[in-house]
Design a protein around this motif. Structure first.
Motif, short mmCIF file in Angstrom:
data_model
loop_
_atom_site.label_atom_id
_atom_site.label_comp_id
_atom_site.label_asym_id
_atom_site.label_seq_id
_atom_site.Cartn_x
_atom_site.Cartn_y
_atom_site.Cartn_z
N ARG A 1 5.55 27.27 8.55
CA ARG A 1 5.73 28.21 7.44
C ARG A 1 7.06 28.01 6.72
O ARG A 1 7.11 28.01 5.47
N GLU A 2 8.13 27.82 7.47
CA GLU A 2 9.47 27.81 6.87
C GLU A 2 9.92 26.42 6.41
O GLU A 2 10.65 26.30 5.44
N VAL A 3 9.53 25.39 7.14
CA VAL A 3 9.89 24.01 6.77
C VAL A 3 8.62 23.15 6.86
O VAL A 3 8.47 22.32 7.76
N PRO A 4 7.67 23.37 5.95
CA PRO A 4 6.33 22.78 6.08
C PRO A 4 6.35 21.26 6.02
O PRO A 4 7.21 20.64 5.39
N LEU A 5 5.35 20.68 6.67
CA LEU A 5 5.14 19.24 6.61
C LEU A 5 4.62 18.85 5.23
O LEU A 5 3.96 19.65 4.55
N ASP A 6 4.90 17.63 4.83
CA ASP A 6 4.34 17.09 3.60
C ASP A 6 2.82 17.09 3.72
O ASP A 6 2.26 16.62 4.71
N VAL A 7 2.16 17.62 2.69
CA VAL A 7 0.69 17.73 2.76
C VAL A 7 0.02 16.37 2.85
O VAL A 7 -1.11 16.25 3.32
N GLY A 8 0.71 15.30 2.41
CA GLY A 8 0.12 13.97 2.46
C GLY A 8 0.36 13.24 3.76
O GLY A 8 -0.21 12.16 3.97
N ALA A 9 1.17 13.82 4.65
CA ALA A 9 1.48 13.14 5.92
C ALA A 9 0.28 13.23 6.86
O ALA A 9 -0.36 14.28 6.98
N LEU B 1 6.20 28.92 17.73
CA LEU B 1 7.19 28.01 17.15
C LEU B 1 6.53 27.09 16.13
O LEU B 1 7.09 26.85 15.05
N VAL B 2 5.37 26.55 16.46
CA VAL B 2 4.64 25.69 15.52
C VAL B 2 4.37 26.44 14.22
O VAL B 2 4.59 25.92 13.12
N GLN B 3 3.91 27.68 14.32
CA GLN B 3 3.62 28.47 13.12
C GLN B 3 4.89 28.74 12.31
O GLN B 3 4.88 28.68 11.07
N PHE B 4 5.97 29.05 13.00
CA PHE B 4 7.26 29.31 12.36
C PHE B 4 7.74 28.09 11.57
O PHE B 4 8.12 28.20 10.39
N VAL B 5 7.70 26.92 12.21
CA VAL B 5 8.15 25.70 11.55
C VAL B 5 7.24 25.35 10.39
O VAL B 5 7.71 24.99 9.30
#
Length: 288
Positions: free
Chosen positions: A119-127, A113-117
């Motif tokens: 990949r599809e709705v990535p976190l902001d790289v600066g967060a 699930l972590v990988q899915f999220v």
């Protein structure tokens, strides 16, 4: 390129589907918002996330958890937050958007699930968000004493909170991780006769001196199955401001604390590891 792919999927209203440890995960696009999605696991809604507006909380229980993030410290002050349960990382995105420079840890047991999220709705790289793939209680045990301003528990397996996350021993670990004056906020689900919810209030009262509970009035009256957010701290909670915010939500709720909350618990006994059970199975009608 990833952003364009997400926009194209949303435009065609195509859900993204993948099998994860917890079942069938679906990201269903919001037809009115080009980069907004609802995450479902086996048909049960888990999270809503809008990549263009991460401060937008659509689910009512997430709005109530968001209120606690707003009230955990003066405005604009960065927070240190532990999220037990990941979903689509909605609350972590919210804190990152509303309190820049916050440092956060997400603990989510479902690696696929972590990988899915991601990949599809990535976190902001600066967060400044770290994701640990492990059991919530095991992950909590690795957090240093007094590290967190806020611990948010939103853990469901098969739409039920696991038993080992409902006990006084678990909450003692939460309190160890919180700094003095820190807040604990838990998303709980129950329905009539509210045995689980009353037990969780008694359990929290055995560990924390200050409690409050917020939910839809029909849930508190035991008329339907739904979510309630339990709040706890070693200091006085901002009940008046929380009440004002909850009352003005799109789906207004009620806040109980003090004598009223104790009366609501009705003499329920605290839950220990030896007596703990998962939260009840939601009726099928909840997800229709």
């Amino acid at each position: 390129m990833a952003r364009n792919r997400q926009r194209d999927r949303a435009a065609t209203a195509a859900a993204v589907v993948e099998t994860v440890d917890g079942g069938l995960a679906e990201l269903v696009p919001d037809r009115e918002r080009p980069r907004a999605w609802t995450l479902l696991i086996d048909g049960a809604p888990q999270s809503y996330v809008d990549l263009d507006d991460p401060a937008r909380l659509s689910f009512e229980y997430q709005r109530r958890l968001g209120h606690m993030a707003d009230l955990a410290a003066p405005p604009n002050r960065p927070l240190q937050v532990v999220h037990l349960g990941g979903g689509a990382f909605t609350l972590a995105r919210y804190v990152a958007a509303t309190r820049p420079r916050s440092t956060q840890q997400i603990v989510e047991v479902d690696g696929p699930l972590v990988q899915f999220v991601r990949r599809e709705v990535p976190l902001d790289v600066g967060a400044r968000i770290r994701v640990r793939t492990t059991d919530a209680r095991a992950g909590l045990a690795k957090v240093q004493d007094g590290w967190a301003d806020l611990v948010i528990a939103d853990v469901f397996s098969g739409a039920r909170t696991p038993a080992h996350l409902t006990s006084t021993e678990f909450l003692a670990e939460v309190r160890r991780v919180l700094r003095p004056g820190g807040f604990y906020a838990a998303n709980l689900a129950d329905g009539p006769p509210l045995t689980h919810l009353r037990g969780q209030i008694a359990t929290a009262a055995a560990v924390f001196p200050e409690l409050a509970l917020t939910a839809d009035p029909t849930v508190l009256r035991g008329r339907r199955f739904g979510n309630a957010v339990l709040l706890a701290s070693d200091r006085e909670l901002p009940v008046a401001e929380l009440t004002r915010r909850v009352a003005t939500d799109p789906h207004p709720g009620r806040v109980e604390h003090g004598r009223e909350l104790a009366d609501f618990a009705g003499g329920a006994a605290p839950v220990t590891d030896a007596s703990a059970k998962p939260s009840p199975v939601p009726p099928a009608s909840v997800f229709r």
